[in-house]
Scaffold this motif. Structure first.
Motif, mmCIF file in Angstrom:
data_model
loop_
_atom_site.group_PDB
_atom_site.id
_atom_site.type_symbol
_atom_site.label_atom_id
_atom_site.label_comp_id
_atom_site.label_asym_id
_atom_site.label_seq_id
_atom_site.Cartn_x
_atom_site.Cartn_y
_atom_site.Cartn_z
ATOM 1 N N SER A 140 0.840 -1.191 -0.154
ATOM 2 C CA SER A 140 0.050 -0.067 0.015
ATOM 3 C C SER A 140 0.768 1.265 -0.131
ATOM 4 N N ILE A 142 0.410 5.853 -0.640
ATOM 5 C CA ILE A 142 -0.448 7.069 -0.623
ATOM 6 C C ILE A 142 -0.544 7.851 -1.845
ATOM 7 N N ASP A 145 -3.703 12.724 -3.526
ATOM 8 C CA ASP A 145 -4.620 13.174 -2.809
ATOM 9 C C ASP A 145 -5.094 12.703 -1.576
ATOM 10 N N ASP A 146 -4.144 11.873 -0.749
ATOM 11 C CA ASP A 146 -4.004 11.316 0.375
ATOM 12 C C ASP A 146 -4.946 10.068 0.208
ATOM 13 N N SER A 147 -5.472 9.494 -0.661
ATOM 14 C CA SER A 147 -6.171 8.293 -0.783
ATOM 15 C C SER A 147 -5.240 7.104 -1.005
ATOM 16 N N TRP A 148 -5.538 5.957 -0.449
ATOM 17 C CA TRP A 148 -4.755 4.740 -1.007
ATOM 18 C C TRP A 148 -4.455 4.067 -2.209
ATOM 19 N N TYR A 150 -2.936 0.504 -3.964
ATOM 20 C CA TYR A 150 -2.689 -0.924 -3.953
ATOM 21 C C TYR A 150 -1.749 -1.671 -4.789
ATOM 22 N N PRO A 169 -5.863 2.490 -7.310
ATOM 23 C CA PRO A 169 -6.549 3.198 -6.336
ATOM 24 C C PRO A 169 -7.610 2.400 -5.706
ATOM 25 N N GLU A 170 -7.835 3.197 -4.307
ATOM 26 C CA GLU A 170 -8.757 2.334 -3.538
ATOM 27 C C GLU A 170 -10.068 2.503 -3.845
ATOM 28 N N ALA A 171 -10.462 3.774 -4.851
ATOM 29 C CA ALA A 171 -11.886 3.577 -5.343
ATOM 30 C C ALA A 171 -12.237 2.422 -6.222
ATOM 31 N N TYR A 174 -10.258 -1.591 -3.045
ATOM 32 C CA TYR A 174 -10.022 -1.342 -1.890
ATOM 33 C C TYR A 174 -9.244 -2.891 -0.890
ATOM 34 N N SER A 193 -14.079 -2.864 0.647
ATOM 35 C CA SER A 193 -14.996 -1.742 0.462
ATOM 36 C C SER A 193 -16.081 -2.291 -0.275
#
Length: 486
Positions: A140, A142, A145-148, A150, A169-171, A174, A193
């Motif tokens: 993982s 960052i 935009d401070d999102s995760w 993977y 991206p986590e979107a 997740y 998620s």
């Protein structure tokens, strides 16, 4: 393959050795960010150790010429190791002295990869395929935009090749838990998620397992060595008395096609099911599956063999009806249950399913009848003789894995396990600590931890170690693999 050093203890450890005060009452101490490390046999990267000491004019002295040190600033000691041409593992210590206080860094170095078994650590928890061909996990990072972000990683332990994909991206995905990987290189990661699984192969292709009709997104927990069979669970929705109810059902996939496994007539406490059962693990040959119930924190173990389902440790599974009390004095009926349990453990079974590892838990009413007092000790169930071996030599303990020939791995404690022992179920004898067993069988020295999985031929081992950081204790994986031929 980029060479990296392996860390024995990755935490800041405060040590006060020979601490005194001088006539000005100044405290003499040495505080190190690293007190143990392991270098690769060749091509290792330097290790930076933070030194906080008083007096500040500390000195460092290595115990062997193959260890090189450099004080790069007031608080940093950089350690490097020459390539190991000795043909064997070697170790020494670096002594750091500040005034009348001193401490040391234990330095261990493995032989070159083509001469000895390899011990490597992962940054997180990972999974090993049934025969040990692959190890998989995810990294993982960052985003801006401070999102995760993977990145799935697959290691080929036979060739040393690394497959890294993403970052995603986590979107989109997740990733929260690495579940399993097949000997064909299919890595299963849970999407915390969106639900369901991300399945990625060594070419970077991503697929998603299917559920039976009427079920939610599934979780796959384990696979057989040939990759034909997977096991896991999903939630079934049903209409009952005008309401939608959900029951967790154990699933078996054959060539990607899911089917529902049968469940016992009653749950672990002899009552009607109201949450359900999760299939957790599978023997490498695909013949035996085990799982857990998930009601009232029961975690009772079940297994499927020859088309039948039964309780693991059924010979010691005993129910005792009692009358319990609530805090206001209201009484209610309850069944105490003694039997074999485990939680979300995915590798508690031997290669052919002969043995299943877990813990034997007993329950008793407290004197005020409000609570239940439990004890837990390692236990191992033989699916051929249908008998349980309870190992109570180590007090509170947990069976973490077992081989077909009855070599049992036992974690000391039940939560936050940091040490373990090895036990012979045939002779009922202690084989020493996990570290002793690794040294006896693979000729290498490793830090403490516990064994999760041993490949059927014994060439590959996956384990877990506890590590500390500023955020507290966490767990990560390590593995042992054969030398890579040059």
């Amino acid at each position: 393959m980029k060479k990296t050093l392996t860390i024995g203890i990755a935490a800041a450890v405060l040590l006060f050795t020979h601490c005194t005060t001088d006539r000005n009452d100044d405290l003499h101490y040495v505080n190190l960010s690293q007190v143990s490390c392991t270098f690769l046999g060749e091509g290792s990267e330097p290790l930076a150790v933070t030194v906080k000491a008083s007096p500040g004019d500390w000195t460092a002295e290595p115990g062997a010429t193959w260890v090189k040190i450099e004080r790069t600033d007031d608080r940093t000691l950089t350690v490097t190791a020459e390539d190991n041409t000795s043909g064997a593992e070697r170790s020494t210590a670096i002594v750091i002295t500040a005034g009348q206080a001193s401490s040391e860094i234990r330095v261990n170095q493995l032989p070159p990869d083509n001469e000895f078994a390899r011990y490597r650590t992962l940054p997180v928890l990972g999974a090993m395929s049934p025969n040990g061909r692959y190890v998989g996990y995810y990294e993982s990072s960052i985003a801006a935009d401070d999102s995760w972000l993977y990145s799935p990683v697959i290691l080929d332990l036979e060739t040393g090749e690394i497959f890294r994909f993403g970052p995603f991206p986590e979107a989109l995905y997740y990733m929260t838990d690495t579940m399993c990987i097949t000997d064909q290189g299919l890595l299963f990661i849970y999407d915390g998620s969106n639900g369901g699984m991300i399945v990625i192969d060594t070419d970077g292709n991503i697929t998603h397992p299917e559920s039976p009709e009427g079920f939610g997104k599934p979780q796959v927990q384990a696979s057989s060595a040939d990759g034909r069979y997977w096991v896991g669970f999903a939630s079934e929705s049903a209409a009952k008395e005008g309401q939608t109810t959900r029951m967790t059902r154990p699933l078996l996939w054959t060539d990607g096609v899911p089917e529902v496994l049968p469940m016992p007539d009653k749950n672990y406490r002899g009552e009607e099911f109201w949450v359900g059962i999760m299939a957790r693990g599978m023997s490498a040959d695909g013949s035996v599956v085990y799982g857990t119930s998930w009601e009232n924190s029961d975690f009772g173990m079940v297994y499927w063999k020859d088309g039948l389902v039964d309780w693991v440790g059924k010979d010691v599974h005993v129910l005792t009806p009692v009358v319990m009390q609530m805090g206001d004095g209201t009484e209610y009926d309850y069944n105490l249950a003694n039997g074999m349990v485990c939680t979300a453990n995915l590798t508690n079974i031997s290669a052919t399913g002969k043995w299943i590892a877990g813990s034997y838990r007993t329950e008793a009413q407290s004197e005020n009848k409000i609570s239940v007092v439990t004890t837990q000790t390692a236990a191992f169930y033989n699916t051929e003789t249908e008998t349980t071996t309870i190992v109570d030599d180590y007090g509170e303990s947990t069976g973490t894995h077992v081989t077909d020939d009855g070599i049992a791995f036992i974690g000391i404690g039940s939560l936050g396990i940091s040490s373990s022992v090895v036990y012979d179920l045939n002779t009922h004898t202690d084989l020493g600590s996990m570290e002793d067993w690794v040294y006896d069988n693979y000729g290498i020295i490793i830090p403490s931890g516990f064994v999760n999985q041993v490949a059927p031929d014994g060439r590959f081992v996956l384990g877990t170690r506890m590590q500390s950081s500023a955020m507290g204790a966490s767990f990560a994986s390590w593995y042992i693999a054969p030398p890579i031929e040059k």
